[in-house]
Scaffold this active site. Structure first.
Site, short mmCIF file in Angstrom:
data_model
loop_
_atom_site.label_atom_id
_atom_site.label_comp_id
_atom_site.label_asym_id
_atom_site.label_seq_id
_atom_site.Cartn_x
_atom_site.Cartn_y
_atom_site.Cartn_z
N HIS A 41 -4.09 -22.42 -11.79
CA HIS A 41 -3.00 -23.19 -12.40
C HIS A 41 -1.72 -23.06 -11.59
O HIS A 41 -0.78 -22.38 -11.99
CB HIS A 41 -2.81 -22.70 -13.85
CG HIS A 41 -1.78 -23.46 -14.63
ND1 HIS A 41 -1.42 -24.76 -14.35
CD2 HIS A 41 -1.04 -23.10 -15.73
CE1 HIS A 41 -0.49 -25.16 -15.22
NE2 HIS A 41 -0.24 -24.17 -16.05
N CYS A 99 4.49 -27.48 -16.82
CA CYS A 99 3.14 -27.40 -16.25
C CYS A 99 2.49 -28.77 -16.15
O CYS A 99 1.38 -28.90 -15.63
CB CYS A 99 2.25 -26.48 -17.08
SG CYS A 99 3.05 -24.96 -17.55
#
Lengths: 387, 142
Positions: free
Chosen positions: A335, A86
């Protein structure tokens, strides 16, 4: 070292459940970024590209960077994908920072892109877990919500962190997202909604979690001495740091802190010659609400165990001690894994140039920090910026 | 998970076999071929070690939103467990009401089915944990 690299342009697509694919999302981010360069930039001036992505779903695992750049007319330049869970585009930023520091390059593109919402749900669940420890965590049935829940339970046990503090992170970040037209979620929520939402992993509910989002983000970087030929208001990178840690949560010494964050933050403050108290605003990794609370502590904004109290007292809001996640954060802005890190910098670029929407502009912000985590903390990047 | 990838770890999954660093004495589970603290000094000195299967809960959660392959057993309890030898692992906690689980609770390893490769694939077995004293602990084969 500090301040030798500047950001002269920044842009992003909307984050959310979008109909567009990676090519179109990337193009939206790139051209918004290019158009944000005040004095203009000829795309032919871009010498190299660093594209952060997980290639979520495996749609274009190989050669993604070449595909993305040729789609926007940046042909015949070196381009590579940077993958670090991420935190992929924060590491793309760090690699670009090294390249500009080396003196070999003058102008580079840093970008991030992810398409997550068009997979069947079982494939999506599989891909959402790929940055975890496959053999010893995932086989036991962990999810990322589950891992962050383990951190939350222990944090609540050791420091008396209240369930309401976690929920307040979501409430705050949804409120800021409602003022950010690029955010995945556009509506404020109430504390009770967080507490009463479907349980993901006790004590975390659906509203303690970031959504699964599509999106792309882009930044144009130059050596600092060239920045003024592109804009009178560049944003300078004062520090770039990172740290890794054991992949499995159970291998880490203390699960109420993320040592990668502690280590990377220390190095970032050293490079920037700044202390945590001098940071005006921060975009920090709140994939789950407990993540923001722990990061407040690990980044040195408050003492260990006080993250929850700070949140409940409003000290992380605009007008408080430090404005945290004014974009809405991962929690509410969204996200899209590979696009998240560079997306945090898009917010910093706007804030430090006083270009954010009025309701979420931090007035007079001069120093900003971004904090981006891969997985449950095995990869961390911290950057510090100034006007 | 592919069969060879599972098979390679069977000693540890079935019998809780870890390693002890012959240089610093640290105990690791799952086994490591290199001690993270000692690096080169530990090469060739990582000794196999049968762990007792007794430990305590460091932290726990109840997973309601399960990953693929775990839908049928949700909700299920998960914990980080510190074994009495010092190593930590992640495991499901079974044979009890999730509300009974607390930080510091003593638990013991048991041998259970973990999952399977689709409807006709191989079955994965390995350790889960339950509150101590519910039955005799898992017997090691080493």
């Amino acid at each position: 070292m500090a301040g030798e690299v500047a950001i002269v342009g920044a842009g992003q697509s909307r984050f959310g459940v979008l109909k567009e694919g990676i090519k179109s999302l990337f193009a939206q981010a790139f051209f918004e970024c290019l158009d944000s360069v005040d004095k203009g930039m000829d795309p032919r001036q871009v010498q190299e590209a660093f594209v952060g992505s997980m290639s979520f779903g495996g749609g274009q695992l190989g050669n993604l960077a070449a595909l993305m750049t040729e789609q926007v007319g940046l042909t015949h330049i070196p381009a590579r994908k940077v993958e670090n869970a991420c935190a992929s585009s924060s590491y793309a930023l760090r690699d670009a920072w090294f390249a500009l520091h080396s003196g070999m390059l003058d102008v580079v593109l840093v970008a991030g892109v992810e398409k997550m919402t068009d997979l069947p749900s079982d494939r999506r669940r599989y891909w959402l877990g790929v940055s975890g420890d496959t053999e010893w965590e995932r086989l036991a049935g962990t999810t990322f919500a589950g891992l962050y829940a383990l951190m939350a339970s222990r944090h609540m046990h050791e420091y008396g962190t209240k369930r309401e503090s976690l929920a307040q992170v979501a409430v705050k970040n949804h409120r800021y997202a409602s003022h950010n037209p690029k955010a995945h979620f556009q509506r404020p929520i109430k504390l009770e909604q967080v507490l009463e939402a479907p349980m993901l992993a006790q004590p975390l509910t659906l509203y303690d979690s970031c959504p699964v989002s599509d999106g792309a983000s882009a930044l144009l970087l130059t050596r600092a001495e060239l920045a003024k030929s592109f804009t009178d208001s560049p944003v300078y990178i004062q520090a770039s740091s990172g740290a890794s840690d054991f992949l499995a949560l159970h291998d880490r010494e203390d699960i109420t802190r993320v040592d990668g964050t502690v280590k990377a933050a220390k190095e970032a403050y050293r490079q920037a010659h700044l202390s945590p108290g001098e940071v005006d605003m921060a975009e920090i990794h709140d994939a789950f609400t407990i993540g923001e609370i722990m990061a407040l502590e690990d980044l040195g904004f408050c003492s260990k165990g006080q993250g929850g109290v700070w949140t409940l007292e409003g000290r992380t809001e605009i007008g408080g001690d430090i404005a945290v996640n004014t974009s809405g954060g991962l929690k509410a802005k969204g996200h899209p894994l590979g696009a998240t890190g560079a997306g945090q910098v898009v917010e910093v670029f706007k804030q430090l140039r006083s270009e954010a929407e009025k309701a979420r502009q931090v007035s007079g912000a001069e120093v900003a920090l971004t904090h981006n985590v891969g997985g449950s903390g095995a990869t961390v990047a911290v950057h510090i910026f100034s006007r | 998970m592919a069969i060879p990838r599972f098979w390679r770890e069977i000693d540890s999954r079935y019998n809780l076999v870890g390693t002890r660093c012959g240089n610093c004495g640290d105990i690791d589970f799952p086994p490591r071929s290199v001690c993270p603290k000692c690096g080169r000094k530990s090469l060739g000195k990582m000794e196999r070690l049968q762990l007792s299967g007794h430990g305590t809960v460091v932290s726990y959660t109840v997973v309601h939103d399960a990953p693929s392959g775990f839908e049928a057993i949700r909700p299920y309890s998960l914990a980080i467990i510190e074994l009495e030898e010092g190593a930590r692992l992640t495991s499901q906690v079974i044979d009890c009401d999730p509300a009974e689980i607390g930080i510091g609770m003593p638990v013991e390893a048991v041998f259970r089915k973990l999952g399977e490769e689709g409807e006709s694939g191989i079955i994965h077995y390995g350790y889960k944990f339950r509150p101590s004293g519910k039955a005799p602990p898992m017997e090691g084969q080493d």
